[in-house]
Write a protein that holds these residues in place. Structure first.
Motif, PDB file in Angstrom:
ATOM      1  N   SER A  43       2.308  -4.089  -4.143  1.00  0.00           N
ATOM      2  CA  SER A  43       1.418  -5.060  -4.767  1.00  0.00           C
ATOM      3  C   SER A  43       0.414  -5.542  -3.726  1.00  0.00           C
ATOM      4  N   PRO A  44      -0.733  -6.080  -4.150  1.00  0.00           N
ATOM      5  CA  PRO A  44      -1.760  -6.483  -3.177  1.00  0.00           C
ATOM      6  C   PRO A  44      -1.247  -7.416  -2.088  1.00  0.00           C
ATOM      7  N   GLU A  45      -0.379  -8.355  -2.451  1.00  0.00           N
ATOM      8  CA  GLU A  45       0.092  -9.328  -1.460  1.00  0.00           C
ATOM      9  C   GLU A  45       1.089  -8.729  -0.475  1.00  0.00           C
ATOM     10  N   GLU A  46       1.599  -7.539  -0.752  1.00  0.00           N
ATOM     11  CA  GLU A  46       2.565  -6.913   0.150  1.00  0.00           C
ATOM     12  C   GLU A  46       1.908  -6.118   1.272  1.00  0.00           C
ATOM     13  N   TYR A  47       0.615  -5.872   1.169  1.00  0.00           N
ATOM     14  CA  TYR A  47      -0.064  -5.120   2.218  1.00  0.00           C
ATOM     15  C   TYR A  47      -0.301  -6.004   3.445  1.00  0.00           C
ATOM     16  N   ASP A  48      -0.394  -5.370   4.600  1.00  0.00           N
ATOM     17  CA  ASP A  48      -0.676  -6.119   5.827  1.00  0.00           C
ATOM     18  C   ASP A  48      -2.040  -6.790   5.755  1.00  0.00           C
ATOM     19  N   VAL A  49      -2.996  -6.104   5.141  1.00  0.00           N
ATOM     20  CA  VAL A  49      -4.335  -6.654   4.939  1.00  0.00           C
ATOM     21  C   VAL A  49      -4.682  -6.511   3.468  1.00  0.00           C
ATOM     22  N   SER A  50      -5.082  -7.614   2.841  1.00  0.00           N
ATOM     23  CA  SER A  50      -5.518  -7.597   1.448  1.00  0.00           C
ATOM     24  C   SER A  50      -6.802  -8.413   1.354  1.00  0.00           C
ATOM     25  N   THR A  51      -7.920  -7.747   1.058  1.00  0.00           N
ATOM     26  CA  THR A  51      -9.221  -8.404   1.062  1.00  0.00           C
ATOM     27  C   THR A  51      -9.944  -8.155  -0.253  1.00  0.00           C
ATOM     28  N   VAL A  52     -10.669  -9.175  -0.702  1.00  0.00           N
ATOM     29  CA  VAL A  52     -11.476  -9.080  -1.914  1.00  0.00           C
ATOM     30  C   VAL A  52     -12.802  -9.775  -1.638  1.00  0.00           C
ATOM     31  N   GLY A  53     -13.910  -9.132  -2.025  1.00  0.00           N
ATOM     32  CA  GLY A  53     -15.201  -9.785  -1.873  1.00  0.00           C
ATOM     33  C   GLY A  53     -16.230  -8.896  -1.214  1.00  0.00           C
ATOM     34  N   THR A  97      -7.977  -7.812  10.629  1.00  0.00           N
ATOM     35  CA  THR A  97      -7.252  -6.971  11.574  1.00  0.00           C
ATOM     36  C   THR A  97      -5.759  -7.204  11.402  1.00  0.00           C
ATOM     37  N   ALA A  98      -4.977  -6.218  11.810  1.00  0.00           N
ATOM     38  CA  ALA A  98      -3.519  -6.357  11.806  1.00  0.00           C
ATOM     39  C   ALA A  98      -2.956  -5.475  12.906  1.00  0.00           C
ATOM     40  N   THR A  99      -1.912  -5.972  13.574  1.00  0.00           N
ATOM     41  CA  THR A  99      -1.239  -5.238  14.639  1.00  0.00           C
ATOM     42  C   THR A  99       0.176  -4.882  14.200  1.00  0.00           C
ATOM     43  N   ASP A 100       0.599  -3.673  14.542  1.00  0.00           N
ATOM     44  CA  ASP A 100       1.922  -3.173  14.161  1.00  0.00           C
ATOM     45  C   ASP A 100       2.126  -3.278  12.650  1.00  0.00           C
ATOM     46  N   PRO A 101       1.220  -2.696  11.859  1.00  0.00           N
ATOM     47  CA  PRO A 101       1.314  -2.816  10.397  1.00  0.00           C
ATOM     48  C   PRO A 101       2.505  -2.037   9.849  1.00  0.00           C
ATOM     49  N   THR A 102       2.994  -2.491   8.696  1.00  0.00           N
ATOM     50  CA  THR A 102       4.146  -1.849   8.069  1.00  0.00           C
ATOM     51  C   THR A 102       3.830  -1.271   6.692  1.00  0.00           C
ATOM     52  N   THR A 103       2.743  -1.724   6.066  1.00  0.00           N
ATOM     53  CA  THR A 103       2.433  -1.292   4.695  1.00  0.00           C
ATOM     54  C   THR A 103       1.059  -0.660   4.587  1.00  0.00           C
ATOM     55  N   GLY A 104       0.007  -1.370   5.044  1.00  0.00           N
ATOM     56  CA  GLY A 104      -1.324  -0.798   4.993  1.00  0.00           C
ATOM     57  C   GLY A 104      -2.373  -1.790   4.552  1.00  0.00           C
ATOM     58  N   VAL A 105      -3.345  -1.292   3.768  1.00  0.00           N
ATOM     59  CA  VAL A 105      -4.537  -2.065   3.418  1.00  0.00           C
ATOM     60  C   VAL A 105      -4.795  -1.965   1.920  1.00  0.00           C
ATOM     61  N   TYR A 106      -5.149  -3.113   1.332  1.00  0.00           N
ATOM     62  CA  TYR A 106      -5.629  -3.183  -0.052  1.00  0.00           C
ATOM     63  C   TYR A 106      -6.974  -3.892   0.008  1.00  0.00           C
ATOM     64  N   ALA A 107      -8.054  -3.188  -0.341  1.00  0.00           N
ATOM     65  CA  ALA A 107      -9.399  -3.757  -0.241  1.00  0.00           C
ATOM     66  C   ALA A 107     -10.154  -3.505  -1.532  1.00  0.00           C
ATOM     67  N   VAL A 108     -10.726  -4.578  -2.093  1.00  0.00           N
ATOM     68  CA  VAL A 108     -11.523  -4.485  -3.314  1.00  0.00           C
ATOM     69  C   VAL A 108     -12.839  -5.212  -3.069  1.00  0.00           C
ATOM     70  N   GLY A 109     -13.944  -4.503  -3.240  1.00  0.00           N
ATOM     71  CA  GLY A 109     -15.247  -5.118  -3.026  1.00  0.00           C
ATOM     72  C   GLY A 109     -16.180  -4.151  -2.338  1.00  0.00           C
ATOM     73  N   MET A 110     -16.976  -4.689  -1.411  1.00  0.00           N
ATOM     74  CA  MET A 110     -17.924  -3.839  -0.708  1.00  0.00           C
ATOM     75  C   MET A 110     -18.073  -4.287   0.738  1.00  0.00           C
ATOM     76  N   ASP A 111     -18.285  -3.298   1.596  1.00  0.00           N
ATOM     77  CA  ASP A 111     -18.596  -3.515   3.013  1.00  0.00           C
ATOM     78  C   ASP A 111     -17.505  -4.296   3.746  1.00  0.00           C
TER      79      ASP A 111
END
Length: 318
Positions: A123-133, A139-153
């Motif tokens: 789910s979006p909140e489970e990712y190390d980085v979750s960004t919208v806009g 940034t994230a160090t030693d990530p365990t899940t990954g990235v969820y990004a919705v938007g642009m740039d």
């Protein structure tokens, strides 16, 4: 229904305060996050639709007037939470994440539709980085899940990755950089002009591309990491007199490893030489290898995928 019309200049975000059904009139791009629409979702007359939500392109939109209509000089729209139906009319590009709407999703009149049946593993909140806009950075160090990004740039950087990761990128213009060791990076693209850059000790794979002009930029494995003894080191160690030396050198002439047959970023040659050395320089050569053996990052015994790099080991000991 009553007509509650609101006008905006610039970007607009639907975050749950609007009374459904909600209609966005003539926005530029629209980005729809996971679990954001509590009812049906309709996109009318869009130029492009990119989606991981199950879609019926031909289904007519039979909804009546909206309870809340948002228009004006709209730029981009972000749908994050609406407890009911949503209609987007005359948008340029619409980007829809997986499982965005609880109800049916239709896109009557869309000129181009890129659709796939894909769901992220978290789910979006489970990712190390979750960004919208727009123009987000994280940034994230030693990530365990990954990235969820919705938007642009969005500009996102993950460092010291040692576990397998998933990048779920919705929209356009995202730039994600991942550095680490011994991990697989799985990428889902929903949109266009997104770039994922991975370091040389990681592997990356596009699991789904629902769009176009997306790219994985993988740094090549450094050939220097395979060199156990360089030419200069071998010469320096030879000292004075007749000596046999062995050294390795990178070669740019091979795209496939002559030893194991795999496509390789880094190929080195193992050389042998017998010479008379004076102050670390061969002044007379007796014999040298003419057909040196080759090895690459796949078959070289020096391609050790350790959990920690030499620099990281030193930092632990200091």
């Amino acid at each position: 229904m009553t007509d509650d019309t609101t006008t905006y200049d610039g970007d607009v975000t639907l975050n749950g305060s609007e009374r459904p059904p909600v209609e966005l009139l003539d926005p530029a791009d629209v980005f729809v996050t996971t679990n954001s629409v509590g009812g049906d979702f309709a996109v009318r007359n869009a130029e492009y639709v990119f989606t991981h939500q199950s879609i019926d392109v031909e289904r007519p939109d039979e909804r009546g007037d909206a309870e809340t209509t948002i228009g004006g000089s709209l730029e981009d729209g972000y749908v994050e939470q609406v407890d009911g139906d949503v209609v987007v009319t005359d948008a340029e590009d619409v980007f829809v994440a997986a499982e965005a709407a609880e109800g049916e999703f239709s896109a009557p009149g869309a000129e181009n539709v890129y659709a796939d049946d894909v769901s992220p593993t978290a789910s979006p909140e489970e990712y190390d980085v979750s960004t919208v806009g727009w123009r987000q950075s994280a940034t994230a160090t030693d990530p365990t899940t990954g990235v969820y990004a919705v938007g642009m740039d969005h500009e996102i950087e993950l460092t010291k990755a040692r576990r397998n990761l998933e990048l779920y990128l919705v929209g356009h213009g995202h730039d994600v950089r991942v550095e680490g060791r011994d991990a697989d990076v799985t990428v889902h693209f929903v949109g266009y002009d997104n770039t994922v850059r991975v370091g040389p000790y990681l592997s990356a794979d596009v699991a789904s591309e629902t769009g176009f002009d997306n790219e994985i930029d993988a740094a090549p494995y450094p050939a220097e990491d395979l060199v156990e003894m360089s030419r200069s080191e071998a010469y320096s160690n030879a000292g004075f007199g007749r000596r046999k030396v062995t050294f390795q050198e990178p070669t740019d002439d091979e795209e496939w490893c002559p030893n194991c047959g795999q496509a390789a970023d880094a190929v080195i040659e193992r050389h042998q030489m017998e010479a008379f050395f004076l102050f670390g320089y061969p002044v007379w050569t007796y014999d040298r290898s003419t057909n040196p053996a080759c090895e690459c990052e796949h078959c070289s015994p020096n391609a050790v995928h350790a959990e920690l790099s030499p620099e990281e080991r030193r930092s632990v000991l200091d």
